[in-house]
Design a protein around this motif. Structure first.
Motif, PDB file in Angstrom:
ATOM      1  N   TYR A   1     -51.269  -9.984  -8.473  1.00  8.04           N
ATOM      2  CA  TYR A   1     -49.965 -10.279  -9.278  1.00  8.04           C
ATOM      3  C   TYR A   1     -49.829  -9.905 -10.794  1.00  8.04           C
ATOM      4  O   TYR A   1     -50.987  -9.746 -11.446  1.00  8.04           O
TER       5      TYR A   1
ATOM      6  N   GLN B   1     -37.811 -14.313 -10.774  1.00  9.33           N
ATOM      7  CA  GLN B   1     -37.555 -14.514 -12.242  1.00  9.33           C
ATOM      8  C   GLN B   1     -37.466 -15.945 -12.080  1.00  9.33           C
ATOM      9  O   GLN B   1     -36.746 -16.489 -11.335  1.00  9.33           O
TER      10      GLN B   1
ATOM     11  N   ALA C   1     -44.811  -8.333  -0.382  1.00  6.46           N
ATOM     12  CA  ALA C   1     -44.624  -8.286  -1.619  1.00  6.46           C
ATOM     13  C   ALA C   1     -43.573  -9.412  -2.136  1.00  6.46           C
ATOM     14  O   ALA C   1     -42.941  -9.830  -1.309  1.00  6.46           O
ATOM     15  N   SER C   2     -43.387  -9.662  -3.370  1.00  2.00           N
ATOM     16  CA  SER C   2     -42.444 -10.583  -3.761  1.00  2.00           C
ATOM     17  C   SER C   2     -42.173 -10.346  -5.057  1.00  2.00           C
ATOM     18  O   SER C   2     -42.695  -9.629  -6.008  1.00  2.00           O
ATOM     19  N   TYR C   3     -40.991 -10.792  -5.539  1.00  3.22           N
ATOM     20  CA  TYR C   3     -40.413 -10.662  -6.949  1.00  3.22           C
ATOM     21  C   TYR C   3     -39.733 -11.975  -7.148  1.00  3.22           C
ATOM     22  O   TYR C   3     -39.018 -12.522  -6.578  1.00  3.22           O
TER      23      TYR C   3
ATOM     24  N   TYR D   1     -52.505 -11.459 -15.485  1.00  5.13           N
ATOM     25  CA  TYR D   1     -52.569 -10.668 -14.141  1.00  5.13           C
ATOM     26  C   TYR D   1     -53.856 -10.828 -13.461  1.00  5.13           C
ATOM     27  O   TYR D   1     -54.818 -11.214 -14.019  1.00  5.13           O
TER      28      TYR D   1
ATOM     29  N   LYS E   1     -47.615 -11.333 -14.219  1.00  3.31           N
ATOM     30  CA  LYS E   1     -46.603 -12.179 -14.827  1.00  3.31           C
ATOM     31  C   LYS E   1     -46.405 -12.045 -16.283  1.00  3.31           C
ATOM     32  O   LYS E   1     -47.283 -12.007 -16.884  1.00  3.31           O
TER      33      LYS E   1
ATOM     34  N   THR F   1     -41.189 -13.280 -15.221  1.00  2.50           N
ATOM     35  CA  THR F   1     -40.962 -12.554 -14.467  1.00  2.50           C
ATOM     36  C   THR F   1     -42.368 -12.123 -13.716  1.00  2.50           C
ATOM     37  O   THR F   1     -43.356 -11.947 -14.270  1.00  2.50           O
ATOM     38  N   GLN F   2     -42.475 -12.533 -12.449  1.00  8.34           N
ATOM     39  CA  GLN F   2     -43.717 -12.335 -11.497  1.00  8.34           C
ATOM     40  C   GLN F   2     -43.608 -11.325 -10.579  1.00  8.34           C
ATOM     41  O   GLN F   2     -42.547 -11.541  -9.661  1.00  8.34           O
ATOM     42  N   TYR F   3     -44.392 -10.403 -10.271  1.00 10.56           N
ATOM     43  CA  TYR F   3     -44.630  -9.695  -9.179  1.00 10.56           C
ATOM     44  C   TYR F   3     -45.779  -9.761  -8.555  1.00 10.56           C
ATOM     45  O   TYR F   3     -46.865 -10.027  -9.011  1.00 10.56           O
TER      46      TYR F   3
ATOM     47  N   SER G   1     -38.935 -12.153  -1.369  1.00 15.47           N
ATOM     48  CA  SER G   1     -40.249 -11.872  -0.670  1.00 15.47           C
ATOM     49  C   SER G   1     -40.041 -10.975   0.651  1.00 15.47           C
ATOM     50  O   SER G   1     -39.038 -11.248   1.312  1.00 15.47           O
TER      51      SER G   1
END
Length: 785
Positions: A573, A519, A515-517, A608, A575, A552-554, A502
């Protein structure tokens, strides 16, 4: 574990200059309860930190002196000056202030949303939970969470949580760090969490820190009250369907405390006379639920503390029918009993130890279980002059999960620019995915006594993690970490490495972009049959053919504090989820000719959307307005002809408004308005009789089958309602009472709960809507002493 040790050493090397550490606990002055997430800020260097879930903080400073400012929303700020000659242990007790004082608004802005690295996270105020109007007057944490953006409630009145397109099994619900596998009472209309027993609630929808693992969609971290260290207090309430009582106080002042609370419905007691009259004294039945929370907190010293906590709750539906008559001198008697019950039990023993001012450890042993039982028994007896003949048979279906777990977690603050967490743990699971027992007796002879269905499955889960909340520059801050986990079942081992990140960049003093990523891996599956309406959920592990779930989420977002009173967050987001399971068409937990693996299909999901939240936390008027625009789809090779279809709780538009206003110390009101696009459902377009060879091929002996063109291809009408509540407080000499009055569904909206096709008098087929809850008034009486 070697990775964690190396990381620990590297981070320790950051200490290039001699530093003085100021550390201690931040608590509520009136009760001694820890203040979780309180902010500690050094005025000249702009360095800062926050308290952990036990109220502990540590900040390393350099120089000759420092001024630290302690702040927490709802409490007056405190400011202290220190000479930095040696390490300092400094405990702070903070005073809650009267929120009607508008001067305090500016002073209370302690941890602004734009400053935090974590995104997609919301801390829920328990005062807000208790002030808002709720269904049947039952204050409920989960119902309040449903009002937030990104959260779907499922069906009318239910306390289910569907986060960013995920299923109910994808939420990690923690009570004092222990997983709760079924959070529902009364067939889902209430949650198991008694608001009087809760200290804090944090919801995380994305950008998950590395210390959380095991689920794909959300974390709901609930912490129970630890018990008042200063004085004995209590509170309770009596409402339409339940009563509850909470007691807390010191066993040894400022050293040992307790908190215990209980709740029970009395629907069965009120309805029993009516049921007996309707059954002409030949039967009775009812439904009730109860739960119990308890916690002990002992302080050995400033370095060592011990906590013991537990929760136990059960729902039970029961019915009994008796009949007896005499015919030709023979007495015939008949007794039929059935029951449906489910419940959770959890326990935790944790030990906090301060290894040194910079390194805080927490060692925890936990137990968690969830059981679901449905069954019936029948007894027949004939008494005549020749003797007595009797027959009895019973059936019971059982499913559940049981966990034993141990873990150790560390908080390490080598420098004000670094806040490190690392730890490891292990869980031993026992799954009971559908076990049946059948027993038949003829007289004194047992003819059948058997158990069949799925067998017990044992599994082991282990994990390790490390993360660093790192202030890279004055504008740039990041939370970087990794979660490693493994699962061993039936000789098969699944391993997963899950990076998390993050990032927050300050645009100016009042706004930032984030922003974040993340798994995520989930080693548990939940088989849910939504058509039954009962908690017949089967928790099952991965197998040789069924793999763990992965996602996996952005996410990207913007955060701003406006006019020092309002917080604005906007997030988008995306996912992706794999290895999701669903029952095959027509399959359910009933029928045991096949194992559960043969009844399901495996597929993937995608979700999303965008979320907007405007919140005001302090002042006479507070609350939030949230809006969600979202899409959630599923794809299964053998469902819906392999074509992508909307998830049942896919909801295009969702609005939640929750506002409270405090007129004075005696009167406050709460208003809730929600709107949502209708759920996606499957409806049959044609109906015909099936051929059943078991009945000699006669078509009319078969079952009626509906033909469905597409799965979840029809939209229910939109859902919306308005709730209003008023709380009237009065302070007496030694206690305080509150009358709460509310109206659920103020304008009597006939919201859809279930749709089906029926036939009118002319034989034409028509779509019929079932609505559950019209306008419902409620009231409750609560007290504190």
């Amino acid at each position: 574990m070697r990775f964690l040790i190396v990381l620990f050493v590297l981070l320790s090397s950051l200490l290039l200059n001699a530093q003085v550490v100021v550390s201690g606990y931040v608590t509520d002055k009136t009760s001694g309860e820890p203040l979780i997430g309180a902010t500690i800020y050094e005025e000249s260097t702009k360095k800062g930190t926050t308290t952990n879930v036990y109220g502990y903080y540590s900040i390393a400073l350099s120089g000759d002196s420092a001024i630290l400012k302690f702040s927490f929303v709802g409490y007056g700020n405190q400011r202290f000056q220190f000479a930095l000659n040696e390490d300092i242990k400094w405990n702070v007790e903070m005073d809650p202030f009267n929120e009607l004082n508008e001067v305090a608004v500016n002073a209370s802005q302690s941890s602004n949303i734009q400053d935090e690295t974590q995104m997609s996270s919301i801390d829920l105020s328990m005062d807000k939970v208790k002030a808002l109007p709720v269904f049947l007057g039952e204050k409920d944490v989960m119902k309040t969470i449903q009002l937030l953006p990104g959260i779907q409630s499922g069906t009318e009145g239910a306390s289910g949580i569907y986060v960013r397109g995920g299923g109910p099994d994808q939420n990690l619900i923690l009570l004092d760090g222990v997983p709760v596998y079924n959070a529902s009472h009364l067939f889902g209309f209430f949650s198991v969490f008694n608001a009087d027993a809760i200290n804090s609630v944090q919801l995380i929808k994305g950008g998950f820190p590395a210390h959380y693992g095991g689920r794909l969609s959300s974390v709901i971290d609930i912490r129970m009250k630890e018990g008042n260290m200063k004085e004995f207090h209590g509170e309770g309430s009596i409402g339409l369907i339940s009563a509850k009582l909470m007691l807390e106080g010191p066993i040894v002042k400022d050293k040992t405390s307790f908190a215990i609370s209980g709740r029970r419905t009395y629907i069965d007691l009120l309805a029993r006379p009516l049921i007996k009259a309707a059954a002409e004294d030949q039967g009775f039945g009812g439904y009730f639920f109860y739960d119990l929370n308890a916690k002990l907190n002992h302080k050995f010293s400033d370095k060592s503390r011990l906590y013991a906590s537990g929760y136990f709750g059960n729902d039970k539906f029961y019915a009994t029918l008796n009949d007896e008559y005499v015919d030709n001198g023979t007495t015939y008697s008949y007794r039929f009993e059935n029951q449906l019950k489910w419940g959770n039990g959890i326990a935790a023993l944790r030990w906090n130890y301060l290894i040194n001012p910079k390194l805080f450890s927490n060692t925890t042993l936990t137990f968690s279980k969830y059981n679901f039982v449905v069954g019936f028994s029948e007894q027949d007896e004939q008494i005549s002059s020749t003797g007595t003949e009797s027959q009895e048979f019973s059936f019971q279906y059982l499913s559940g999960i049981r966990d034993y777990s141990a873990k150790v977690d560390f908080d390490y603050t080598p420098h004000p620019d670094h806040y490190v967490k690392f730890g490891t743990g292990y869980t031993y699971h026992t799954f009971t995915p559908g076990v049946n027992t059948f027993r038949q007796e003829q007289g004194s002879t047992v003819e059948i006594d058997t158990t069949f269905g799925a067998t017990l499955i044992n599994a082991s889960e282990f994990w390790a993690y490390a993360e660093d909340d790192y202030k890279i520059t004055t504008r740039l801050k990041a939370n970087l970490g990794a979660h490693f986990s493994g699962f061993i079942v039936n000789g098969r081992t699944y391993l997963s490495f899950q990076p998390r990140a993050s990032v927050r960049f300050m645009l100016n003093e009042n706004s930032s972009i984030k922003a974040s990523y993340a798994q995520m891996a989930q080693f548990l599956h939940l088989l849910t049959n939504t058509g039954i309406g009962l908690p017949t959920d089967l928790w099952v592990p991965p197998t040789d053919t069924i793999k763990p779930q992965y996602s996996t989420q952005y996410a990207i977002g913007y955060a701003q504090t406006i006019a020092k009173k309002y917080e604005l967050s906007v997030e988008g987001y995306y996912k992706k989820m794999t290895n999701l399971i669903e029952y095959k068409d027509g399959a359910s937990f009933f029928g045991n000719q096949e194992s559960w693996e043969e009844k399901i299909e495996v597929g993937e999901g995608m979700a999303y959307g965008a979320e907007i939240l405007i919140e005001k936390k302090v002042g006479k008027t507070s609350g939030w307005i949230g809006y969600t625009l979202s899409w959630s789809n599923r794809t299964f090779e053998n469902l819906n002809f392999g074509e992508t279809f909307p998830y049942r709780y896919d909801r295009r538009h969702d609005i939640g408004v929750a506002i409270t206003h405090k007129f004075n110390e005696r009167v406050d009101i709460g208003v809730v308005w929600v709107y949502g696009t209708g759920n996606a459902v499957s409806l049959g377009t044609e109906r015909y009789l099936s051929y059943d060879a078991a009945f000699n091929g006669y078509y009319w002996e078969g079952q009626e089958i509906e033909h469905i063109d597409s799965r979840n291809g029809y939209r229910m009408p939109s859902y919306h309602r308005l709730d209003i509540g008023v709380n009237l407080h009065k302070k007496m000499a030694k206690w305080e009472r509150t009358w709460s009055f509310g109206v659920y569904n103020m304008y009597n909206r006939q919201n859809p709960f279930y749709l089906y096709f029926s036939y009118d008098d002319s034989g034409d087929r028509r779509l019929t809507q079932i609505s559950l809850f019209p306008l419902i008034p409620s009231f409750s009486y609560s007290f504190k002493f």
